[in-house]
Design a protein around this motif. Structure first.
Motif, PDB file in Angstrom:
ATOM      1  N   PHE A  18       0.825  -1.207   0.000  1.00 54.87           N
ATOM      2  CA  PHE A  18       0.000   0.000   0.000  1.00 54.87           C
ATOM      3  C   PHE A  18       0.862   1.261   0.000  1.00 54.87           C
ATOM      4  CE2 PHE A  18      -3.017   3.052   1.889  1.00 54.87           C
ATOM      5  CZ  PHE A  18      -4.061   2.889   0.982  1.00 54.87           C
ATOM      6  N   LEU A  21       2.233   1.727  -3.518  1.00 50.21           N
ATOM      7  CA  LEU A  21       1.253   2.177  -4.509  1.00 50.21           C
ATOM      8  C   LEU A  21       1.293   3.687  -4.718  1.00 50.21           C
ATOM      9  CD1 LEU A  21      -1.925   0.017  -3.891  1.00 50.21           C
ATOM     10  CD2 LEU A  21      -0.546   0.141  -5.954  1.00 50.21           C
ATOM     11  N   ASP A  25       3.804   2.064 -10.120  1.00 53.96           N
ATOM     12  CA  ASP A  25       2.619   1.563 -10.806  1.00 53.96           C
ATOM     13  C   ASP A  25       2.082   0.310 -10.110  1.00 53.96           C
ATOM     14  OD1 ASP A  25       0.671   1.301 -12.750  1.00 53.96           O
ATOM     15  OD2 ASP A  25       1.953   0.067 -14.034  1.00 53.96           O
ATOM     16  N   GLY A  26       0.787   0.106 -10.168  1.00 56.65           N
ATOM     17  CA  GLY A  26       0.141  -0.977  -9.448  1.00 56.65           C
ATOM     18  C   GLY A  26       0.516  -2.372  -9.893  1.00 56.65           C
ATOM     19  N   VAL A  29       3.603  -3.513  -8.214  1.00 56.90           N
ATOM     20  CA  VAL A  29       3.381  -3.591  -6.771  1.00 56.90           C
ATOM     21  C   VAL A  29       2.634  -4.871  -6.412  1.00 56.90           C
ATOM     22  CG1 VAL A  29       2.219  -2.494  -4.814  1.00 56.90           C
ATOM     23  CG2 VAL A  29       3.491  -1.115  -6.431  1.00 56.90           C
ATOM     24  N   TYR A  30       1.672  -5.286  -7.231  1.00 63.96           N
ATOM     25  CA  TYR A  30       0.947  -6.529  -6.950  1.00 63.96           C
ATOM     26  C   TYR A  30       1.881  -7.734  -7.017  1.00 63.96           C
ATOM     27  CZ  TYR A  30      -3.232  -3.693  -7.600  1.00 63.96           C
ATOM     28  OH  TYR A  30      -4.186  -2.732  -7.486  1.00 63.96           O
ATOM     29  N   SER A  62      -7.094  -1.169  -2.734  1.00 61.64           N
ATOM     30  CA  SER A  62      -6.759  -0.115  -3.690  1.00 61.64           C
ATOM     31  C   SER A  62      -7.974   0.272  -4.530  1.00 61.64           C
ATOM     32  CB  SER A  62      -5.621  -0.582  -4.594  1.00 61.64           C
ATOM     33  OG  SER A  62      -5.401   0.325  -5.630  1.00 61.64           O
ATOM     34  N   SER A  99      -4.733  -9.300 -10.201  1.00 62.16           N
ATOM     35  CA  SER A  99      -3.901  -9.288  -8.998  1.00 62.16           C
ATOM     36  C   SER A  99      -3.631 -10.703  -8.493  1.00 62.16           C
ATOM     37  CB  SER A  99      -4.550  -8.443  -7.904  1.00 62.16           C
ATOM     38  OG  SER A  99      -5.729  -9.067  -7.442  1.00 62.16           O
TER      39      SER A  99
END
Length: 116
Positions: A18, A21, A25-26, A29-30, A62, A99
């Motif tokens: 989190f 994030l 970029d997401g 991060v996932y 998110s 995800s």
């Protein structure tokens, strides 16, 4: 390697994800969240499923925070925009599946790279 139970490892990786994030970029991060959750788990219970679960939870958090803090729109456009449950459900399912896939890949990499 971490020596945490799977629940603690998932919780810690969600917190780190989190925070990341806000800066990255997401999609990356996932994957990193899944990797970190599997990496922090004890070697005897380490699996890619823990990484996928951590990534899914982060994606739902998110997604819901994106719904609370929506984009800034001019008043005329915001008045025309109406809630659409089909788009909401489709977006939630797509981000959830993506995800899960990325977190599972990150967890699989951690399992294969750090096996004892």
């Amino acid at each position: 390697m971490g020596d945490y139970e799977s629940g603690t490892a998932i919780f810690l990786s969600i917190i780190v994800g989190f925070i990341l994030l806000f800066f990255i970029d997401g999609l990356f991060v996932y994957t990193f969240t899944g990797f970190l959750a599997a990496y922090l788990t004890r070697a005897e219970v380490r699996s890619a499923g823990g990484g996928a679960a951590a990534s899914l939870i982060l994606a739902v958090i998110s997604f819901s925070s994106g719904m609370i803090f929506g984009p800034q729109m001019p008043g005329r456009i915001a008045g025309l925009a109406a809630p659409d449950i089909f788009t909401f459900t489709t977006g939630l399912v797509i981000i959830g599946g993506l995800s899960l896939l990325l977190g599972g890949i990150g967890g699989y990499i951690a399992v294969k790279a750090f096996r004892e």
